[in-house]
Design an enzyme around this catalytic site. Structure first.
Site, short mmCIF file in Angstrom:
data_model
loop_
_atom_site.label_atom_id
_atom_site.label_comp_id
_atom_site.label_asym_id
_atom_site.label_seq_id
_atom_site.Cartn_x
_atom_site.Cartn_y
_atom_site.Cartn_z
N SER A 182 28.13 39.08 43.04
CA SER A 182 29.38 39.48 42.37
C SER A 182 29.08 40.24 41.09
O SER A 182 29.65 41.30 40.83
CB SER A 182 30.23 38.25 42.07
N LYS A 216 24.72 28.90 47.39
CA LYS A 216 25.15 29.13 46.00
C LYS A 216 26.60 28.65 45.94
O LYS A 216 27.49 29.29 46.50
CB LYS A 216 25.05 30.60 45.63
N TYR A 237 39.03 38.89 53.20
CA TYR A 237 40.37 39.48 53.32
C TYR A 237 41.24 38.55 54.16
O TYR A 237 42.21 37.98 53.68
CB TYR A 237 40.31 40.88 53.93
N TYR A 248 27.07 31.63 50.40
CA TYR A 248 27.63 31.90 49.07
C TYR A 248 29.09 31.47 49.09
O TYR A 248 29.92 32.07 49.77
CB TYR A 248 27.49 33.39 48.77
#
Length: 302
Positions: free
Chosen positions: A49, A167, A112, A138
């Site tokens: 990110s 993560k 999405y 993640y």
């Protein structure tokens, strides 16, 4: 040595440094990489990110991955973020990361559609089957809108031997505790890394493995020193560093997305890099730069 052993400790989610026209700033990125390795980090994660992967096209992501892997040159393990909104591109990027020499990939869930659990499992299995590299999941429900639950993660760890860690970017001790208990309970070598600076200490206390958190870009020494104190058995010293990490997330409230905050903090902490960010992010204005500087000075980070 289990594959997951490569991905423990402090692994900064490296900011991608860009030129004013939005191209990869190779000297700036290289200098940041070198600084982080010298600071004693245990690995580097590119195109997460904070690396602005979501603002980049597939070919740009490939070029950045290739540059990062080549520049690190095996000095520390390298993770490449390959996730996105569709399986075909994620597989393409994952296979490219493997060919380029990455040590592992990090895959966020599609963000999405709200995806059924069966389809989520199928997605991650397809990606894991497309490479021989270790795969780190993640979880960032605040951005994706969908949580990877400990039960789902255990199912994936049961299903594919190269799904070796997660993560877990969630502001919840209970979630981290459940992830560690549920998944590491069945797979002791499964790596659980927190994604928030202020959760490193409690992640270690709970039996987790470290952190992939943003302050690793501008203040890696705090997390590195906390982990060293923990490994040395000096819990009181580790708790002292934790007091600093507890204060860092307030900086991220200065803007959304806060990729600009991280880059300005890198500069304020002594590394002169370009602070250009990709739209829809924008430069941090002067009043908020001043606020950031004050916060960093209060924590004796600059």
């Amino acid at each position: 040595m289990p594959q997951s052993a490569l991905f423990t400790g402090i692994i900064p989610p490296v900011s991608t440094i860009f030129t004013a026209d939005g191209q990869l700033d190779k000297p700036g990125t290289a200098a940041l990489i070198d600084d982080l390795i010298k600071a004693g980090v245990d690995g580097l994660f590119f195109l997460g990110s904070g690396g602005e992967f979501s603002q980049l096209g597939a070919e740009e992501r490939k070029a950045i991955a290739r540059f990062a892997i080549d520049h690190v040159d095996r000095r520390v393990p390298v993770l490449i973020g390959t996730g996105g909104t569709n399986a075909r591109e994620t597989i393409e990027l994952s296979q490219h990361a493997q060919q380029a020499g990455a040590d592992g990939i990090v895959v966020i869930n599609p963000y999405y559609w709200k995806v059924s659990e069966a389809n989520l499992i199928r997605y991650f299995e397809q990606v894991a089957d497309s490479v021989t590299l270790p795969v780190m999941l993640y979880n960032f429900p605040a951005l994706t809108g969908q949580d990877l639950t400990p039960a789902l993660v255990k199912t994936l760890a049961d299903s594919r031997s190269n799904i070796i860690g997660i993560k877990d970017t969630i502001d919840s001790v209970a979630h981290l505790r459940s992830m560690i208990h549920t998944v590491k309970g069945a797979h002791p070598h499964f790596t659980v890394l927190c994604g928030y600076d202020d959760h490193l200490f409690n992640t270690l206390l709970l039996g987790g493995d470290g952190a992939i958190s943003a302050s690793g870009n501008f203040a890696p020494q705090v997390s590195v020193n906390l982990l060293k104190a923990w490994r040395d058995g000096d819990v009181a010293k580790a708790a002292g560093y934790h007091q600093t990490l507890l204060q860092i997330p307030q900086m991220y409230q200065l803007d959304t997305p806060f990729v600009n905050v991280i880059k300005e903090a890198i500069v304020l902490c002594g590394r002169p890099v370009s602070t250009h960010v990709l739209p829809p992010a924008s430069p941090l204005d002067e009043p908020r730069k001043a606020q950031l500087k004050t916060l960093l000075q209060q924590l004796k980070l600059c």
